[in-house]
Design an enzyme around this catalytic site. Structure first.
Site, PDB file in Angstrom:
ATOM      1  CB  SER A 117     -15.274  15.337   0.028  1.00 46.44           C
ATOM      2  OG  SER A 117     -13.579  16.170   0.193  1.00 46.44           O
ATOM      3  CE  LYS A 120     -11.334  19.302  -0.355  1.00 46.81           C
ATOM      4  NZ  LYS A 120     -11.926  20.107   1.056  1.00 46.81           N
ATOM      5  CG  ASP A 170     -13.574  22.695  -1.313  1.00 45.57           C
ATOM      6  OD1 ASP A 170     -12.998  24.056  -1.876  1.00 45.57           O
ATOM      7  OD2 ASP A 170     -13.845  21.577   0.054  1.00 45.57           O
ATOM      8  CD  GLU A 181     -16.821  23.089  -1.003  1.00 45.02           C
ATOM      9  OE1 GLU A 181     -16.627  21.496  -2.649  1.00 45.02           O
ATOM     10  OE2 GLU A 181     -16.580  22.968  -0.322  1.00 45.02           O
ATOM     11  CG  ASP A 202     -16.773  25.449   2.607  1.00 42.78           C
ATOM     12  OD1 ASP A 202     -17.302  25.540   3.565  1.00 42.78           O
ATOM     13  OD2 ASP A 202     -16.361  24.270   3.214  1.00 42.78           O
ATOM     14  CE  LYS A 248     -17.351  22.204   5.038  1.00 42.00           C
ATOM     15  NZ  LYS A 248     -16.291  22.447   4.963  1.00 42.00           N
ATOM     16  N   GLY A 286     -18.599  18.461   4.420  1.00 40.26           N
ATOM     17  CA  GLY A 286     -19.056  17.426   5.440  1.00 40.26           C
ATOM     18  C   GLY A 286     -17.256  18.253   6.213  1.00 40.26           C
TER      19      GLY A 286
HETATM   20  O1  OSB Z   1     -13.281  22.217   2.521  1.00 44.46           O
HETATM   21  O2  OSB Z   1     -15.461  20.967   2.422  1.00 44.46           O
HETATM   22  C1  OSB Z   1     -14.257  21.261   2.759  1.00 44.46           C
HETATM   23  C2  OSB Z   1     -12.744  18.593   5.153  1.00 44.46           C
HETATM   24  C3  OSB Z   1     -11.978  18.916   6.481  1.00 44.46           C
HETATM   25  C4  OSB Z   1     -12.062  20.458   6.098  1.00 44.46           C
HETATM   26  C5  OSB Z   1     -13.014  20.746   5.366  1.00 44.46           C
HETATM   27  C6  OSB Z   1     -13.276  20.608   4.040  1.00 44.46           C
HETATM   28  C7  OSB Z   1     -13.330  19.043   4.186  1.00 44.46           C
HETATM   29  C8  OSB Z   1     -13.720  18.113   3.206  1.00 44.46           C
HETATM   30  C9  OSB Z   1     -14.080  16.747   3.292  1.00 44.46           C
HETATM   31  O3  OSB Z   1     -13.774  18.154   1.979  1.00 44.46           O
HETATM   32  C10 OSB Z   1     -15.306  16.323   3.247  1.00 44.46           C
HETATM   33  C11 OSB Z   1     -15.878  15.271   4.510  1.00 44.46           C
HETATM   34  O4  OSB Z   1     -16.113  13.720   3.582  1.00 44.46           O
HETATM   35  O5  OSB Z   1     -16.401  14.968   6.072  1.00 44.46           O
HETATM   36 MG    MG Z   2     -14.863  22.895   1.207  1.00 47.60          MG
END
Ligand code: OSB
Ligand code: MG
Length: 371
Positions: free
Chosen positions: A137, A165, A190, A215, A240, A264, A292
C-alpha cells in the site's frame, strides 16, 4: 481451554515509520499502538491493538484504546475463567464499539491459546495456505516522479500488486502515469472515504485504468450511496471502513454496495469475527483480502495466519517487515518471496518471539493489571 488470567500487561508503543504514510485523512510519521501481554500458567500471549496516533482512519486512537482496555475490557476478564474465544467475546459484549481495542485483546488470547495447545493460529482457524499473496500500500506522494520511482522500487523488490492512495484532485491524474508505466501490474486504489456520490464521474473516468478494485470511496456510514456508485461501475467497489461486523458484510453484499471486502481483524473486533466474514463471503462468492494497519511483526503474524484461509484470494496489504520499521519488536522478520507471497508462520500461537529489549525501547508507558 480454561484460562485463569493471572496478569495482563499493556504498553503504549511508538515507532518511527521508515517513511511517512500519507492518506486522504492525513500523514503519519510514527505509529502509536497498544501492545498487550496476557500471562497465565507460565505462558505469555501477545496481542497488538491497531489503533493509531490520531482519529483519522476511524475514531479510535492508542489513547482511547488504553482507556477502554484498562477501565473496561481488562477488568471484565478477572473473575471467572475464560473457556473459549466466544466466551471472552461474551464477557465484553455489553460494551459498545471500540473494535480495535477488543481485537487487540482477542489476539493476545489466540496467541496464549495456541501456545497452550501447541497449535499455530492458522491451524486453529482452518488455514490452508503455506504462503499468501501480498501487495504493498503506497501513500500519497509529493509528485508524479516520486510516485513512479516508489512504485518501480516495489515492483523490482517483487511486489506484483500495488495499492495507491487517492484523494480528490489526486486520483485519475495520479494513477494514469503508473498504469502507463506498468501495463501488466495489479493496481488498486484506496480513497479512505474522501469522496461523495456527486463524484461518480471521477470513478467512471477510472474505468479505463484496469483497476482490481476501488477501496472505500465514500463515507464509512454510507451503504446507500456505495450501492448507487457500484451500480454505475464495472470496476469492483471494495469496502474497508464501512464493514465493522458480519452483519454489515451481509447487508452490504445483499444490497450490492460492493463486490469485494477488505477484512481487517482490528476493524471488525477480532479474528473470530474476521473468520465469520470470510466464511460468509466464501458462500457468496465474494473475494476477500486481508487489509493492514502498519502492524509490527506481532499483528503481521496474525494477519498472515488469517490470510491463510481459502477465501483470501486477493493479495493482502501484508507487506514484508522491512517496508515498515528499521527495528521491529518481534521476530521473525517476514520477507517477500519471489512470487510476491509471504510465508505463513507455523509456530504455536502467532509463531513469533517478542524482543523485549526492542519493545522496552519503544514503550512510552506500561501498566500491569493483576487478578
Ligand atoms: O485504509 O487500508 C487502509 C494504513 C493505516 C490505516 C488505514 C489503511 C492503511 C493502509 C496500509 O493502507 C496497509 C499496510 O501496509 O499495513
Ligand atoms: Mg483502506
Amino acid at each position: 481451554m480454561k484460562l485463569h488470567i493471572e496478569e495482563i500487561e499493556i504498553r503504549h508503543v511508538k515507532m518511527r515509520l521508515k517513511s511517512p504514510f500519507q492518506t486522504s485523512f492525513g500523514v503519519e510519521f510514527d505509529r502509536d499502538c497498544v501492545i498487550l501481554c496476557v500471562r497465565s500458567e507460565g505462558i505469555e500471549g501477545w496481542g497488538e491493538c491497531v489503533a493509531s496516533t490520531y482519529p483519522g482512519y476511524n475514531y479510535e486512537t492508542a489513547g482511547t484504546a488504553w482507556h477502554i482496555l484498562s477501565d473496561f475490557f481488562i477488568p471484565a476478564l478477572f473473575g471467572d475463567a475464560i473457556s473459549d474465544i466466544q466466551n471472552f467475546r461474551d464477557q465484553i459484549a455489553h460494551y459498545r464499539g471500540h473494535n480495535l481495542a477488543r481485537a487487540g485483546l482477542e489476539m493476545a488470547l489466540w496467541d496464549w491459546l495456541g501456545k497452550a495447545r501447541g497449535e499455530s493460529l492458522p491451524r486453529m482457524l482452518g488455514g490452508v495456505k503455506e504462503r499468501v499473496p501480498v501487495g504493498v500500500s503506497i501513500g500519497l506522494q509529493e509528485n508524479e516522479s516520486a510516485l513512479l520511482e516508489t512504485v518501480s522500487d516495489y515492483v523490482s523488490q517483487g511486489y506484483q500488486r500495488v495499492k495507491l492512495k487517492i484523494k480528490p484532485g489526486k486520483d485519475v491524474s495520479v494513477v494514469q502515469p503508473v498504469r502507463d508505466a506498468n501495463p501488466e501490474l495489479m493496481i488498486q486504489v484506496d480513497a479512505n472515504s474522501a469522496y461523495s456520490i456527486s463524484d461518480v464521474p471521477i470513478f467512471q473516468a477510472m474505468e479505463g485504468l484496469n483497476l482490481v478494485l476501488i477501496e472505500q470511496p465514500l463515507a464509512e456510514d454510507d451503504i446507500i450511496d456505495h450501492c448507487e456508485l457500484q451500480a454505475q461501475l464495472k470496476t469492483a467497489v471494495c469496502l474497508d471502513e464501512s464493514i465493522l461486523c458480519l452483519r454489515h458484510a451481509q447487508q452490504a453484499i445483499r444490497l450490492g454496495a460492493c463486490r469485494i471486502i477488505n477484512i481487517k481483524p482490528g476493524r471488525v473486533g477480532g479474528i473470530d469475527e474476521a473468520v465469520k466474514i470470510h466464511d460468509f463471503c466464501q458462500t457468496e462468492d465474494i473475494p476477500v483480502w486481508c487489509g493492514g494497519m502498519l502492524e509490527t511483526n506481532i499483528g503481521r503474524a496474525s494477519n498472515l495466519g488469517l490470510a491463510s484461509l481459502p477465501g483470501f484470494t486477493l493479495p493482502g496489504d501484508i507487506s514484508a517487515s522491512d517496508r515498515y520499521y528499521a527495528n521491529d519488536i518481534a521476530e521473525p522478520s517476514f520477507c517477500l518471496n519471489e512470487d510476491s507471497t509471504i510465508d505463513v508462520p507455523t509456530g504455536p500461537g502467532l509463531g513469533i518471539k517478542v524482543d523485549e529489549d526492542a519493545l522496552d525501547h519503544f514503550t512510552l508507558r506500561k501498566v500491569t493489571f493483576k487478578a
